[in-house]
Design an enzyme around this catalytic site. Structure first.
Site, short mmCIF file in Angstrom:
data_model
loop_
_atom_site.label_atom_id
_atom_site.label_comp_id
_atom_site.label_asym_id
_atom_site.label_seq_id
_atom_site.Cartn_x
_atom_site.Cartn_y
_atom_site.Cartn_z
N GLY A 141 -8.66 3.40 6.56
CA GLY A 141 -8.06 4.73 6.53
C GLY A 141 -7.60 5.15 5.16
N LYS A 144 -11.47 5.44 2.70
CA LYS A 144 -12.46 5.72 3.75
C LYS A 144 -13.89 5.59 3.25
CE LYS A 144 -9.55 8.94 6.39
NZ LYS A 144 -9.67 8.33 7.73
N ASN A 189 -1.38 11.50 11.80
CA ASN A 189 -2.62 12.03 11.25
C ASN A 189 -3.60 12.34 12.37
OD1 ASN A 189 -5.42 10.46 11.09
ND2 ASN A 189 -3.79 8.92 11.27
N ARG A 190 -4.41 13.35 12.15
CA ARG A 190 -5.50 13.67 13.07
C ARG A 190 -6.75 13.99 12.23
NH1 ARG A 190 -1.76 18.12 14.30
NH2 ARG A 190 -2.30 20.01 13.09
N PHE A 193 -12.04 10.92 11.52
CA PHE A 193 -13.17 10.26 10.88
C PHE A 193 -13.83 11.13 9.82
CE2 PHE A 193 -14.34 7.14 14.58
CZ PHE A 193 -13.22 6.41 14.29
N ASN A 242 -15.16 -0.97 8.22
CA ASN A 242 -14.81 -0.41 9.52
C ASN A 242 -15.80 0.71 9.85
OD1 ASN A 242 -13.44 1.47 11.42
ND2 ASN A 242 -11.74 0.02 11.23
N SER A 276 -9.52 5.11 17.69
CA SER A 276 -8.90 6.27 17.05
C SER A 276 -8.64 7.34 18.12
CB SER A 276 -9.80 6.84 15.96
OG SER A 276 -9.31 8.09 15.52
N ASN A 278 -8.36 10.45 17.54
CA ASN A 278 -8.73 11.75 16.99
C ASN A 278 -10.21 12.11 17.15
OD1 ASN A 278 -6.04 12.13 15.99
ND2 ASN A 278 -6.53 10.67 14.38
N THR A 279 -10.97 11.25 17.83
CA THR A 279 -12.36 11.55 18.15
C THR A 279 -12.49 11.58 19.67
OG1 THR A 279 -13.22 10.48 16.15
CG2 THR A 279 -14.75 10.74 17.98
N LYS A 318 -11.33 -3.06 16.93
CA LYS A 318 -9.97 -2.54 16.75
C LYS A 318 -9.58 -1.76 17.99
CE LYS A 318 -7.07 -0.21 13.34
NZ LYS A 318 -7.01 0.30 11.95
N SER A 346 -2.85 -3.08 16.02
CA SER A 346 -3.58 -2.07 16.76
C SER A 346 -3.81 -0.85 15.86
CB SER A 346 -2.76 -1.62 17.98
OG SER A 346 -1.56 -0.99 17.53
N ASN A 347 -4.44 0.17 16.45
CA ASN A 347 -4.61 1.47 15.81
C ASN A 347 -3.31 2.28 15.97
OD1 ASN A 347 -5.95 3.80 14.66
ND2 ASN A 347 -7.87 3.00 15.49
N GLY A 399 3.14 -0.75 11.57
CA GLY A 399 4.56 -0.74 11.25
C GLY A 399 5.04 -1.80 10.29
#
Length: 459
Positions: A141, A144, A189-190, A193, A242, A276, A278-279, A318, A346-347, A399
């Site tokens: 991320g 990228k 974030n959104r 990809f 990734n 993710s 966001n997809t 992931k 995790s994501n 985190g």
């Protein structure tokens, strides 16, 4: 030399600021007036922020130039890491995506400190036959498009993961799409990809790989045949790639297979990102049947390629933190049955923990990362360690902002640890700090290696 690098960085900052102010639809609002009276030029407030950043950079150059002539390279490198604490807060004054773009550009051009101090021996470990000098990595991320691999590895990360990379270039979701929750140490974030595509990334990684091979060939330093070399295909650290799918794609497996065929030769490990938020529809691939079918196709694509003695790169998946216990059990069973090489846990999360509920930014859609994700992701990590009986290497992500956080991830079952949001806030100085704190935690509890502490809270 240091002065020239910093001055180049200053020019890049100014250039990026000019670009950002030239697109008012994203960051500023415009208004029209019918008055014909002369109007005083409206200088954006962010220009003043840019001047502050410039002033801080010049100050660091002057101080650094004086200091460089009196100390050895490693000591001066340590000073540069500390000096980034002066500049880094000014990045917080910029739009999040502008700041991110500047940071990637700086790392790509080598305008960041380079760690010359060796990692403490207690932090070293071997996973998948690869030697990691330390277990702290940069999550996917940040870089990228694999623009800054060498610079990021040079910061002292044990490994860096680039991507997510999609087969066909895509812009991602409309801007703005990154939002800070500064008081909570979090980001939403959104991005969706946003990627330059596998062809562009393959060219960069191919050039990096070629340079690495040339350096190895031309090196005249003698080394023991019994020594396990630290590093991988991209340089002194390990490189993960990734892979994602295009938003418009109707065949997810074909997208991932294409990514494997094109990029796996440059990767020390591969990650299949199916988590993710966001997809649209991506997280549905985490279902038991969908995941099993997908992994089989990807493993077959990887294994049908010709590999040298070192064999194909390990394959990881992931997963999301927003999974039910049944979901986790299904994923664990599939991972064990198909002998998956690892899981990243995790994501980002689509949930909004209580700590962020009072922040108006929390209403933005997208994945939440940073400190509020720590407890949730660590609980999922521990559960997955128990479900897989410690047989599969796990990467703990979510985190992490201190050495103690990394230590808790390891005790919960992580062999390796990743961070991103804390790095965005803390900058390069955070990396040596986390490694030192982690080594202290291990020694304090009597562990002689990272391995000894893996899953300690699950025993």
């Amino acid at each position: 030399m240091t002065a020239r690098i910093a001055l180049r960085f200053m020019k890049e900052c100014l250039k990026q600021k000019l670009k950002s102010t030239a697109a008012p639809r994203h960051y500023y609002s415009s208004s029209s007036s019918s008055s014909t009276a002369p109007v005083k030029p409206n200088i954006p407030h962010s220009s003043r922020k840019g001047r502050l950043l410039t002033g801080a950079t010049i100050g660091m150059v002057i101080a650094g130039g004086a200091y460089a002539s009196t100390v050895d390279e490693a000591t001066f490198g340590g000073w540069l890491f500390s000096a980034t604490k002066v500049v880094n807060p000014f990045f917080a004054l910029l739009d999040p995506e502008v700041a991110h773009r500047l940071a990637v550009s700086a790392a790509a051009r080598g305008w960041v400190p380079r760690e010359k101090r060796p990692d403490q021996q207690i932090l070293g470990l071997e996973v998948w036959g690869r030697r990691f000098s330390n277990p702290i990595g940069l999550a996917a991320g940040f870089d990228k498009n694999a623009e800054a691999v060498e610079g990021l590895l040079g910061l002292g990360f044990g490994f860096v993961e680039v991507g997510s990379v999609t087969p066909i270039p895509q812009e991602g979701n409309p801007k703005p799409r990154m939002f800070r929750l500064r008081n909570e140490g979090a980001i939403i974030n959104r991005c969706g990809f946003n990627s330059e595509g596998i062809v562009a990334v393959a060219k960069r990684l191919g050039a990096q790989h070629g340079k690495r091979k040339l350096d190895e060939t031309s090196s005249t330093s003698a080394s023991s045949n019994d020594e396990v070399k630290t590093g991988g295909k991209a340089g002194p650290g390990i490189l993960g790639v990734n892979i994602g799918k295009n938003k418009s794609s109707e065949d997810a497996a074909a997208d991932y297979v294409q990514g494997v065929h094109t990029l796996s030769q440059y990767a020390d490990y591969l990650v299949i990102n199916i988590s993710s938020p966001n997809t649209p529809g991506l997280r549905q691939l985490q279902g038991r049947k969908q995941l099993k079918d997908l992994i089989k196709k990807i493993q077959a694509a990887r294994d049908e390629m010709q590999w040298a003695e070192e064999g194909p790169p390990p394959l990881l998946v992931k997963i999301a933190p927003d999974l039910s216990k049944q979901d986790l059990e299904d994923i664990a069973q599939v991972a064990l049955a198909l002998r998956l090489d690892g899981l990243i846990i995790s994501n980002t999360t689509v949930s909004r923990p209580e700590i962020v509920e009072n922040n108006s930014v929390s209403k933005e859609s997208g994945g939440l990362s940073g400190k509020p994700l720590f407890i949730l992701s660590t609980d999922i990590l521990k559960e997955m360690y128990l479900l897989t009986k410690g047989r599969i290497p796990l990467i703990g992500c979510g985190g992490v902002s201190s050495g103690e956080d990394a230590y808790k991830k390891i005790r919960a079952g992580a062999t390796l640890v990743q961070l991103y949001t804390a790095f965005a806030y803390g900058g390069p100085a955070l990396i040596p700090q986390i490694k030192a704190e982690l080594a202290e935690c291990l020694e304090k509890d009597g562990f002689k290696s990272v391995y000894d502490a893996v899953g300690a809270d699950c025993r």
